[in-house]
Scaffold this motif. Structure first.
Motif, PDB file in Angstrom:
ATOM      1  N   ALA A  96       8.286   2.566  -9.514  1.00  0.00           N
ATOM      2  CA  ALA A  96       9.604   2.817  -8.927  1.00  0.00           C
ATOM      3  C   ALA A  96       9.397   2.998  -7.421  1.00  0.00           C
ATOM      4  O   ALA A  96       8.262   3.100  -6.950  1.00  0.00           O
ATOM      5  N   GLY A  97      10.501   3.036  -6.696  1.00  0.00           N
ATOM      6  CA  GLY A  97      10.467   3.401  -5.285  1.00  0.00           C
ATOM      7  C   GLY A  97       9.546   2.542  -4.443  1.00  0.00           C
ATOM      8  O   GLY A  97       9.544   1.313  -4.551  1.00  0.00           O
ATOM      9  N   LEU A  99       6.426   1.960  -4.473  1.00  0.00           N
ATOM     10  CA  LEU A  99       5.400   1.132  -5.141  1.00  0.00           C
ATOM     11  C   LEU A  99       5.970  -0.268  -5.398  1.00  0.00           C
ATOM     12  O   LEU A  99       5.295  -1.283  -5.187  1.00  0.00           O
ATOM     13  N   ARG A 101       8.536  -1.650  -3.801  1.00  0.00           N
ATOM     14  CA  ARG A 101       8.783  -2.331  -2.520  1.00  0.00           C
ATOM     15  C   ARG A 101       7.478  -2.864  -1.924  1.00  0.00           C
ATOM     16  O   ARG A 101       7.429  -3.965  -1.395  1.00  0.00           O
ATOM     17  N   PHE A 174       5.765  11.703  -9.183  1.00  0.00           N
ATOM     18  CA  PHE A 174       6.022  12.974  -8.481  1.00  0.00           C
ATOM     19  C   PHE A 174       5.071  13.106  -7.310  1.00  0.00           C
ATOM     20  O   PHE A 174       4.062  12.407  -7.232  1.00  0.00           O
ATOM     21  N   LYS A 175       5.429  14.045  -6.431  1.00  0.00           N
ATOM     22  CA  LYS A 175       4.604  14.338  -5.253  1.00  0.00           C
ATOM     23  C   LYS A 175       4.220  15.808  -5.281  1.00  0.00           C
ATOM     24  O   LYS A 175       5.070  16.661  -5.565  1.00  0.00           O
ATOM     25  N   ASP A 195      13.638  17.217  -6.481  1.00  0.00           N
ATOM     26  CA  ASP A 195      13.521  16.659  -5.133  1.00  0.00           C
ATOM     27  C   ASP A 195      12.227  15.879  -4.974  1.00  0.00           C
ATOM     28  O   ASP A 195      12.137  14.973  -4.144  1.00  0.00           O
ATOM     29  N   THR A 196      11.221  16.273  -5.736  1.00  0.00           N
ATOM     30  CA  THR A 196       9.869  15.736  -5.522  1.00  0.00           C
ATOM     31  C   THR A 196       9.351  14.972  -6.751  1.00  0.00           C
ATOM     32  O   THR A 196       8.162  14.677  -6.828  1.00  0.00           O
ATOM     33  N   CYS A 197      10.235  14.720  -7.706  1.00  0.00           N
ATOM     34  CA  CYS A 197       9.854  13.963  -8.918  1.00  0.00           C
ATOM     35  C   CYS A 197      10.895  12.865  -9.146  1.00  0.00           C
ATOM     36  O   CYS A 197      12.025  12.994  -8.705  1.00  0.00           O
ATOM     37  N   ARG A 198      10.513  11.846  -9.893  1.00  0.00           N
ATOM     38  CA  ARG A 198      11.530  10.960 -10.489  1.00  0.00           C
ATOM     39  C   ARG A 198      11.556  11.257 -11.977  1.00  0.00           C
ATOM     40  O   ARG A 198      10.506  11.209 -12.630  1.00  0.00           O
TER      41      ARG A 198
HETATM   42  P1  TMP Z   1       8.144   6.908  -3.216  1.00  0.00           P
HETATM   43  O1  TMP Z   1       8.321   5.942  -4.342  1.00  0.00           O
HETATM   44  O2  TMP Z   1       9.302   6.936  -2.260  1.00  0.00           O
HETATM   45  O3  TMP Z   1       6.824   6.721  -2.514  1.00  0.00           O
HETATM   46  O4  TMP Z   1       8.115   8.377  -3.868  1.00  0.00           O
HETATM   47  C1  TMP Z   1       7.170   8.701  -4.846  1.00  0.00           C
HETATM   48  C2  TMP Z   1       7.465  10.117  -5.357  1.00  0.00           C
HETATM   49  O5  TMP Z   1       7.224  11.073  -4.349  1.00  0.00           O
HETATM   50  C3  TMP Z   1       8.904  10.343  -5.792  1.00  0.00           C
HETATM   51  O6  TMP Z   1       8.885  11.161  -6.966  1.00  0.00           O
HETATM   52  C4  TMP Z   1       9.548  11.095  -4.678  1.00  0.00           C
HETATM   53  C5  TMP Z   1       8.392  11.853  -4.079  1.00  0.00           C
HETATM   54  N1  TMP Z   1       8.501  11.984  -2.622  1.00  0.00           N
HETATM   55  C6  TMP Z   1       8.596  13.234  -2.061  1.00  0.00           C
HETATM   56  O7  TMP Z   1       8.609  14.258  -2.762  1.00  0.00           O
HETATM   57  N2  TMP Z   1       8.658  13.338  -0.707  1.00  0.00           N
HETATM   58  C7  TMP Z   1       8.618  12.256   0.106  1.00  0.00           C
HETATM   59  O8  TMP Z   1       8.666  12.404   1.329  1.00  0.00           O
HETATM   60  C8  TMP Z   1       8.527  10.952  -0.493  1.00  0.00           C
HETATM   61  C9  TMP Z   1       8.497   9.718   0.353  1.00  0.00           C
HETATM   62  C10 TMP Z   1       8.469  10.872  -1.862  1.00  0.00           C
END
Ligand code: TMP
Ligand code: ASP
Length: 244
Positions: A96-97, A99, A101, A174-175, A195-198
């Motif tokens: 997703a996201g 990756l 792109r 997630f991040k 906010d930090t997970c999908r």
């Molecule tokens: P991405 O696909 O945009 O790289 O994001 C991967 C995961 O990281 C997604 O779950 C959202 C999280 N993320 C953050 O928590 N903070 C950020 O600044 C970014 C770019 C992504």
């Protein structure tokens, strides 16, 4: 008035009487694309704080040390003071996201193995993706420290997949961030929340857009962010036993 130690996009860190302890205030602000997009969403801060507190406490019970001490009030938590390592450690189970792109992989493709990526935590540079050589070049972590962060990311992933799976949620990616305490011990830090997970809802059929219960609702202007976070909170509450 407590002394403000740091203000980020979504949180404010305040000093406490104990120099080893900070109070984290979760704001209602939502940002995306390195804060090029901003809004205030009522209830988001409290939900993010509650979800993060629940997850940190759960992970601690699984043996994952973190900076989390306790939740205080509705939208604040006490944490151990750490020096944040300027890396965003992203773990992915489903494409997703960025990756998709970056590599042209179709959204929703299940990855054969979880993928761990490292990004530089630097908004001005747009959080660039880092290779191992970049991490060494910048002196952020030694190869063995970087290896340890990767392993820790994968262990956290297994625990979170199990937890969210029990909630009928697919943990797409997630991040996480880590910090060093005064003794140099590396601890999981920052937050873990939608906010930090999908998170994709397994109870809903259809596209990721229909299933998303995370910040993609804000990134993609889908609406219903607070409602989505509330749903995640309720499902977590129903599967995580209350702390003793
Ligand atoms: P991405 O696909 O945009 O790289 O994001 C991967 C995961 O990281 C997604 O779950 C959202 C999280 N993320 C953050 O928590 N903070 C950020 O600044 C970014 C770019 C992504
Ligand atoms: N957290 C980043 C920002 O606030 C990017 C994102 O999550 O999309 O800009």
């Amino acid at each position: 008035m407590a002394l403000k130690r740091y203000e980020g996009k979504a949180k404010i860190l305040y000093a406490t009487d104990d120099p080893q302890v900070l109070r984290v205030y979760y704001k209602d602000d939502a940002t995306a694309f390195n804060a090029q997009k901003r809004a205030e969403i009522a209830g988001k801060g409290a939900l993010g704080c509650r979800i993060s507190s629940l997850i940190f406490a759960y992970l601690q019970r699984q043996g994952i040390p973190s900076h989390f001490l306790q939740q205080v009030g509705d939208r604040e938590m006490l944490v151990q003071a750490v020096e944040i390592i300027p890396l965003e450690v992203v773990v992915r189970n489903v494409a997703a996201g960025s990756l998709c792109r970056r590599l042209g992989i179709g959204e929703g493709t299940i990855l054969a193995e979880p993928l761990v990526e490292f990004y530089l935590k630097n908004d001005a540079l747009g959080d660039p993706l880092l290779t191992d050589a970049h991490i060494a070049l910048l002196g952020i972590a030694t190869p063995s420290e970087k290896q340890a962060l990767e392993s820790q990311g994968l262990v956290i992933n297994r625990h979170l997949q199990e937890l969210f799976g029990a909630c009928d949620l697919t943990l797409v990616d997630f991040k996480v961030e880590f910090g060093r305490d005064r003794q140099g011990q590396v601890l999981l830090a920052d937050e873990i929340a939608p906010d930090t997970c999908r998170l994709w809802d397994r109870r809903v059929e259809g596209t990721s857009t229909a299933r998303s219960l995370d910040k993609d609702r804000f990134r993609q202007d889908l609406g219903g962010l607070a409602e989505a976070y509330q749903e995640v909170w309720q499902r977590l509450r129903s599967v995580i036993p209350p702390s003793p």
